[in-house]
Design a protein around this motif. Sequence first.
Motif, PDB file in Angstrom:
ATOM      1  N   THR A   1       6.376  -6.865  21.109  1.00  0.00           N
ATOM      2  CA  THR A   1       5.912  -6.589  19.749  1.00  0.00           C
ATOM      3  C   THR A   1       6.366  -5.208  19.281  1.00  0.00           C
ATOM      4  O   THR A   1       6.781  -5.032  18.131  1.00  0.00           O
TER       5      THR A   1
ATOM      6  N   ILE B   1      -6.239 -15.280  12.521  1.00  0.00           N
ATOM      7  CA  ILE B   1      -5.034 -15.537  13.315  1.00  0.00           C
ATOM      8  C   ILE B   1      -4.415 -16.869  12.920  1.00  0.00           C
ATOM      9  O   ILE B   1      -3.193 -16.988  12.754  1.00  0.00           O
TER      10      ILE B   1
ATOM     11  N   ILE C   1      -0.389 -15.768  13.371  1.00  0.00           N
ATOM     12  CA  ILE C   1      -0.108 -14.642  14.252  1.00  0.00           C
ATOM     13  C   ILE C   1       0.103 -15.129  15.685  1.00  0.00           C
ATOM     14  O   ILE C   1      -0.704 -15.897  16.215  1.00  0.00           O
TER      15      ILE C   1
ATOM     16  N   GLU D   1      -2.914 -16.618   9.260  1.00  0.00           N
ATOM     17  CA  GLU D   1      -1.738 -15.773   9.143  1.00  0.00           C
ATOM     18  C   GLU D   1      -0.598 -16.206  10.068  1.00  0.00           C
ATOM     19  O   GLU D   1       0.505 -15.674   9.976  1.00  0.00           O
TER      20      GLU D   1
ATOM     21  N   HIS E   1      -1.300  -6.193  12.731  1.00  0.00           N
ATOM     22  CA  HIS E   1      -0.872  -7.084  11.645  1.00  0.00           C
ATOM     23  C   HIS E   1      -1.374  -6.558  10.300  1.00  0.00           C
ATOM     24  O   HIS E   1      -0.628  -6.552   9.303  1.00  0.00           O
TER      25      HIS E   1
END
Length: 311
Positions: free
Chosen positions: A90, A207, A212, A210, A56
Motif C-alpha cells: 500500500t 469498506i 477497499i 468503497e 483511505h
Amino acid sequence: MSAVTTVPEGTVNPYALSHLDSLESEAVHIFREVAGEFERPVILFSGGKDSIVMLHLALKAFAPAPVPFTLLHVDTGHNFPEVLEYRDRTVKKHGLRLHVASVQEYIDAGKLRERPDGTRNPLQTVPLTEAIQQHRFDAVFGGGRRDEEKARAKERVFSLRDEFSQWDPRRQRPELWQLYNGRHAPGEHVRVFPISNWTELDIWQYIEREGIELPEIYFAHEREVFDRNGMWLTAGHWGGPKEHETTETRLVRYRTVGDMSCTGAVDSDATTLDAVITEIAASRLTERGATRADDKMSEAAMEDRKREGYF
C-alpha cells in the motif's frame, strides 16, 4: 421573498447525507483541520482495517493532491506476515513515506525486555513515544474507535499528550459543534482520532461501499491455531504453543490484527464482505473483547497503557 423547497412527507430527501456519508464527512473535516493547524502530522498505519480506512479517508480528503502526511508503524516483530505485506504494498502504491519503529531493535539494544508471556503489544509504547519525539511529530492520527474499549471511549477526537506522551483524562477539552482545540506547548503533541465515532459495523459497511482491499487474514481461511485461555492463537516463532498446548487446523478469520501472541482468531466461514457484515451485525462482543488477550490483563489495562503513551 425566496421560495422554500419542501420534501413531501414519505419521500426520501435527496439532499440528506447517509449515515456513512456523515461519518466520512466528519473524518475528512478532521484531516483537513489537522493539515491546516499542525506542522508535522503523522498517520499510524499498521495494515489493520481501521488504519486502512483511515488512510483511505486521508486520500479522499486531499485528492487529487498527495496525502501531506507521513506514516508510522510500530512493528512488534510478531506481526502477521500477510498484514506486513499489505502495508508495504500500500505504501508503494500511493507513493507514501513510512517510518518503522521496531520493538525488536529496542530489545536487541537492551532498552526493552521480553515479557514472560511473550506478548509484545505493551512494549510498543517506548518505540512509539521516542519516534514521535525524534521526528517532532505534533499531531498523531490513530485509528481508535469509542466502541472498541471503555478507555478509548473517554478520548476526545483531539486528545492532548504531555511532553512525555502521557495522557491525562482530566486535561480533555470540550469539542462542541465539532470545534477542535489543537493548542499545545513545545514538546507536547495531540493524538487525533478521525474515526472515533465509527463502529466496527460502520467500518465494514464503508469498506464494502468503497471497495477497499484488505489483507486476506480478515476473511475465513484455514489456519494452524491452538487454544489458550479460550482464544485461538496462531502458532509461530513468537513462542506458541507451549508443551501442553496442541495445534489444530481450523476455519477462522481475524476481527482485529495486532501482535500474534495476543490476537485471537474467531471461528468463521465468512469469506465475503457480505458474510462478514452479517456476522458482525449479529455479534454481541466487541472485537477487542473477543480477540485481544492484552486487554484482559486487568479491568484498567488499556487505560493504564494509554496514560503511559500507548495508542
